[in-house]
Design a protein around this motif. Sequence first.
Motif, PDB file in Angstrom:
ATOM      1  N   PHE A 205      -3.049   0.501   4.725  1.00  0.00           N
ATOM      2  CA  PHE A 205      -3.899  -0.259   5.645  1.00  0.00           C
ATOM      3  C   PHE A 205      -3.660   0.124   7.093  1.00  0.00           C
ATOM      4  O   PHE A 205      -4.563   0.043   7.910  1.00  0.00           O
ATOM      5  CB  PHE A 205      -3.666  -1.758   5.459  1.00  0.00           C
ATOM      6  CG  PHE A 205      -4.445  -2.266   4.302  1.00  0.00           C
ATOM      7  CD1 PHE A 205      -5.714  -2.762   4.493  1.00  0.00           C
ATOM      8  CD2 PHE A 205      -3.938  -2.210   3.023  1.00  0.00           C
ATOM      9  CE1 PHE A 205      -6.465  -3.199   3.424  1.00  0.00           C
ATOM     10  CE2 PHE A 205      -4.668  -2.646   1.947  1.00  0.00           C
ATOM     11  CZ  PHE A 205      -5.940  -3.143   2.146  1.00  0.00           C
ATOM     12  N   ARG A 206      -2.416   0.487   7.407  1.00  0.00           N
ATOM     13  CA  ARG A 206      -2.116   0.791   8.815  1.00  0.00           C
ATOM     14  C   ARG A 206      -2.444   2.246   9.159  1.00  0.00           C
ATOM     15  O   ARG A 206      -2.400   2.622  10.324  1.00  0.00           O
ATOM     16  CB  ARG A 206      -0.656   0.474   9.162  1.00  0.00           C
ATOM     17  CG  ARG A 206      -0.150  -0.852   8.635  1.00  0.00           C
ATOM     18  CD  ARG A 206      -0.794  -2.103   9.254  1.00  0.00           C
ATOM     19  NE  ARG A 206      -0.638  -3.218   8.323  1.00  0.00           N
ATOM     20  CZ  ARG A 206      -1.437  -4.280   8.212  1.00  0.00           C
ATOM     21  NH1 ARG A 206      -2.474  -4.412   8.985  1.00  0.00           N
ATOM     22  NH2 ARG A 206      -1.198  -5.218   7.332  1.00  0.00           N
TER      23      ARG A 206
ATOM     24  N   ALA B 168       0.800  -1.225   0.000  1.00  0.00           N
ATOM     25  CA  ALA B 168       0.000   0.000   0.000  1.00  0.00           C
ATOM     26  C   ALA B 168       0.838   1.283   0.000  1.00  0.00           C
ATOM     27  O   ALA B 168       0.387   2.319  -0.494  1.00  0.00           O
ATOM     28  CB  ALA B 168      -0.921  -0.015   1.206  1.00  0.00           C
TER      29      ALA B 168
ATOM     30  N   ASN C  55      11.197   1.758   1.924  1.00  0.00           N
ATOM     31  CA  ASN C  55      10.036   1.946   2.788  1.00  0.00           C
ATOM     32  C   ASN C  55      10.207   3.243   3.574  1.00  0.00           C
ATOM     33  O   ASN C  55      11.319   3.666   3.870  1.00  0.00           O
ATOM     34  CB  ASN C  55       9.885   0.768   3.762  1.00  0.00           C
ATOM     35  CG  ASN C  55       8.486   0.683   4.347  1.00  0.00           C
ATOM     36  OD1 ASN C  55       8.012   1.584   5.025  1.00  0.00           O
ATOM     37  ND2 ASN C  55       7.804  -0.415   4.061  1.00  0.00           N
TER      38      ASN C  55
ATOM     39  N   SER D  60       8.666   5.917  -1.863  1.00  0.00           N
ATOM     40  CA  SER D  60       8.988   5.172  -3.086  1.00  0.00           C
ATOM     41  C   SER D  60       8.822   6.049  -4.325  1.00  0.00           C
ATOM     42  O   SER D  60       9.526   5.860  -5.313  1.00  0.00           O
ATOM     43  CB  SER D  60       8.129   3.914  -3.191  1.00  0.00           C
ATOM     44  OG  SER D  60       6.770   4.216  -3.028  1.00  0.00           O
TER      45      SER D  60
ATOM     46  N   GLY E 287       7.290  -0.429  -0.068  1.00  0.00           N
ATOM     47  CA  GLY E 287       6.048   0.107   0.503  1.00  0.00           C
ATOM     48  C   GLY E 287       5.133  -0.936   1.099  1.00  0.00           C
ATOM     49  O   GLY E 287       3.918  -0.794   1.037  1.00  0.00           O
ATOM     50  N   THR E 288       5.729  -1.972   1.667  1.00  0.00           N
ATOM     51  CA  THR E 288       4.896  -2.968   2.355  1.00  0.00           C
ATOM     52  C   THR E 288       5.412  -3.202   3.762  1.00  0.00           C
ATOM     53  O   THR E 288       6.631  -3.251   3.974  1.00  0.00           O
ATOM     54  CB  THR E 288       4.801  -4.300   1.562  1.00  0.00           C
ATOM     55  OG1 THR E 288       4.098  -5.255   2.371  1.00  0.00           O
ATOM     56  CG2 THR E 288       6.147  -4.861   1.151  1.00  0.00           C
ATOM     57  N   SER E 289       4.477  -3.351   4.694  1.00  0.00           N
ATOM     58  CA  SER E 289       4.884  -3.546   6.085  1.00  0.00           C
ATOM     59  C   SER E 289       5.465  -4.937   6.300  1.00  0.00           C
ATOM     60  O   SER E 289       6.063  -5.204   7.335  1.00  0.00           O
ATOM     61  CB  SER E 289       3.694  -3.313   7.023  1.00  0.00           C
ATOM     62  OG  SER E 289       2.605  -4.113   6.615  1.00  0.00           O
TER      63      SER E 289
ATOM     64  N   HIS F  32      -3.823 -10.099  -4.033  1.00  0.00           N
ATOM     65  CA  HIS F  32      -5.039  -9.848  -3.247  1.00  0.00           C
ATOM     66  C   HIS F  32      -6.233  -9.434  -4.103  1.00  0.00           C
ATOM     67  O   HIS F  32      -7.183  -8.848  -3.595  1.00  0.00           O
ATOM     68  CB  HIS F  32      -4.756  -8.803  -2.164  1.00  0.00           C
ATOM     69  CG  HIS F  32      -3.817  -9.313  -1.093  1.00  0.00           C
ATOM     70  ND1 HIS F  32      -3.204  -8.514  -0.162  1.00  0.00           N
ATOM     71  CD2 HIS F  32      -3.399 -10.579  -0.816  1.00  0.00           C
ATOM     72  CE1 HIS F  32      -2.445  -9.248   0.647  1.00  0.00           C
ATOM     73  NE2 HIS F  32      -2.541 -10.500   0.254  1.00  0.00           N
TER      74      HIS F  32
ATOM     75  N   VAL G 233       2.021  -9.350   6.375  1.00  0.00           N
ATOM     76  CA  VAL G 233       0.899 -10.180   5.947  1.00  0.00           C
ATOM     77  C   VAL G 233       1.412 -11.313   5.072  1.00  0.00           C
ATOM     78  O   VAL G 233       2.075 -11.093   4.049  1.00  0.00           O
ATOM     79  CB  VAL G 233      -0.167  -9.326   5.208  1.00  0.00           C
ATOM     80  CG1 VAL G 233      -1.283 -10.208   4.653  1.00  0.00           C
ATOM     81  CG2 VAL G 233      -0.762  -8.304   6.176  1.00  0.00           C
TER      82      VAL G 233
ATOM     83  N   PHE H 198      -9.360 -11.282   4.719  1.00  0.00           N
ATOM     84  CA  PHE H 198      -8.627 -11.977   5.784  1.00  0.00           C
ATOM     85  C   PHE H 198      -9.229 -13.358   5.993  1.00  0.00           C
ATOM     86  O   PHE H 198     -10.447 -13.492   6.083  1.00  0.00           O
ATOM     87  CB  PHE H 198      -8.663 -11.178   7.089  1.00  0.00           C
ATOM     88  CG  PHE H 198      -7.794  -9.964   7.005  1.00  0.00           C
ATOM     89  CD1 PHE H 198      -6.422 -10.065   7.204  1.00  0.00           C
ATOM     90  CD2 PHE H 198      -8.327  -8.732   6.660  1.00  0.00           C
ATOM     91  CE1 PHE H 198      -5.608  -8.954   7.081  1.00  0.00           C
ATOM     92  CE2 PHE H 198      -7.519  -7.614   6.532  1.00  0.00           C
ATOM     93  CZ  PHE H 198      -6.149  -7.731   6.743  1.00  0.00           C
TER      94      PHE H 198
ATOM     95  N   GLN I 244       0.466   5.307  -1.675  1.00  0.00           N
ATOM     96  CA  GLN I 244       0.211   6.380  -0.703  1.00  0.00           C
ATOM     97  C   GLN I 244       0.379   7.760  -1.348  1.00  0.00           C
ATOM     98  O   GLN I 244      -0.425   8.665  -1.135  1.00  0.00           O
ATOM     99  CB  GLN I 244       1.162   6.189   0.498  1.00  0.00           C
ATOM    100  CG  GLN I 244       0.917   7.102   1.669  1.00  0.00           C
ATOM    101  CD  GLN I 244       1.784   8.353   1.601  1.00  0.00           C
ATOM    102  OE1 GLN I 244       2.775   8.415   0.883  1.00  0.00           O
ATOM    103  NE2 GLN I 244       1.376   9.357   2.347  1.00  0.00           N
ATOM    104  N   GLU I 245       1.414   7.899  -2.208  1.00  0.00           N
ATOM    105  CA  GLU I 245       1.642   9.210  -2.834  1.00  0.00           C
ATOM    106  C   GLU I 245       0.655   9.523  -3.961  1.00  0.00           C
ATOM    107  O   GLU I 245       0.644  10.634  -4.482  1.00  0.00           O
ATOM    108  CB  GLU I 245       3.083   9.303  -3.349  1.00  0.00           C
ATOM    109  CG  GLU I 245       4.071   9.404  -2.201  1.00  0.00           C
ATOM    110  CD  GLU I 245       5.439   8.900  -2.620  1.00  0.00           C
ATOM    111  OE1 GLU I 245       6.202   9.705  -3.165  1.00  0.00           O
ATOM    112  OE2 GLU I 245       5.713   7.702  -2.426  1.00  0.00           O
TER     113      GLU I 245
END
Length: 255
Positions: A37-38, A26, A223, A241, A197-199, A129, A202, A171, A30-31
């Motif tokens: 998601f967070r 995500a 990130n 990014s 750009g991923t935490s 996803h 998941v 989920f 963002q930009e």
Amino acid sequence: MWTLTFPPELITLLLRTSNLVALTGAGVSQESGLRTFRDAQDGLWKQYKPEDLASPQAFARDPKLVWDWYAWRREAVKAVRPNPGHYALVEIAKRVPNFTLITQNVDGLHQLAAQTLKVFETFRVLELHGNIQRVRCSECYTFTETWDDDTESVPRCEVCGGLLRPDVVWFGEALPRDQLEAAVEAARSCEVFFSIGTSGVVQPAASLAYAARNRGATLIEINAEPTPLTLKANYFFQGKSGEILPELVEAVWGA
Ligand code: OAD
């Protein structure tokens, strides 16, 4: 403007590589104006966590609530454009013979960037996803191109009468097998793996980066913040990014 310096050996590696995978999350969108998601949600949806809306249980409990959330997100996605990070990934795909983009994003912005730059064959996107713009029956899986968002209840499938739902992974649901298998194969055979750009929390998406790294691929992370993957990365670039990727393309390929 502030410019990053990239290590010369990284530039040489990227110039030489013929097999590169990029996994995105995500943060890449963002930009473009889409929340991750967070991040906290806006407006009407502030009181809900995405985890509480993106699940089969939530849909069974209150299908209209879940449908409306996705209808709202679909509109948000339609209103935004790819950002320089999306375009830079297309530029990389033009230069590396074997390029695979694996995304957890459901917004379709990677594909839109490729279409805008008129790059088709060389830009392979695996959607782990799903895609928020596709709608299908929750029972018989038939896809539909048209539906009405402004109804009292969730629109129904014309074939079996089941409730329609977005074609995204919720989920607790399995990932599309063909996309996951292709992603695992790409992670297994690549020389360079980007996690952007991923935490990285998941699964199974997060495990792809570890699998590539453990096999000897060079792992590069971009990130805004360090993540659990950062300690494993050969290179970590902290920042946006949409700024770092164009600078990297410029530094490596001079474009
Ligand atoms: P997250 O929201 O978990 O993480 C976004 C990441 O992007 C964070 O690590 C941020 O630090 C980073 N970030 C934010 N802005 C950035 C920027 N401009 N440039 C670079 N990085 C930035 O999103 P995902 O990792 O994509 O799953 O989440 C993975 C999955 O968890 C999602 O696909 C979704 C979610 O719950 C399902 O819906 C099944």
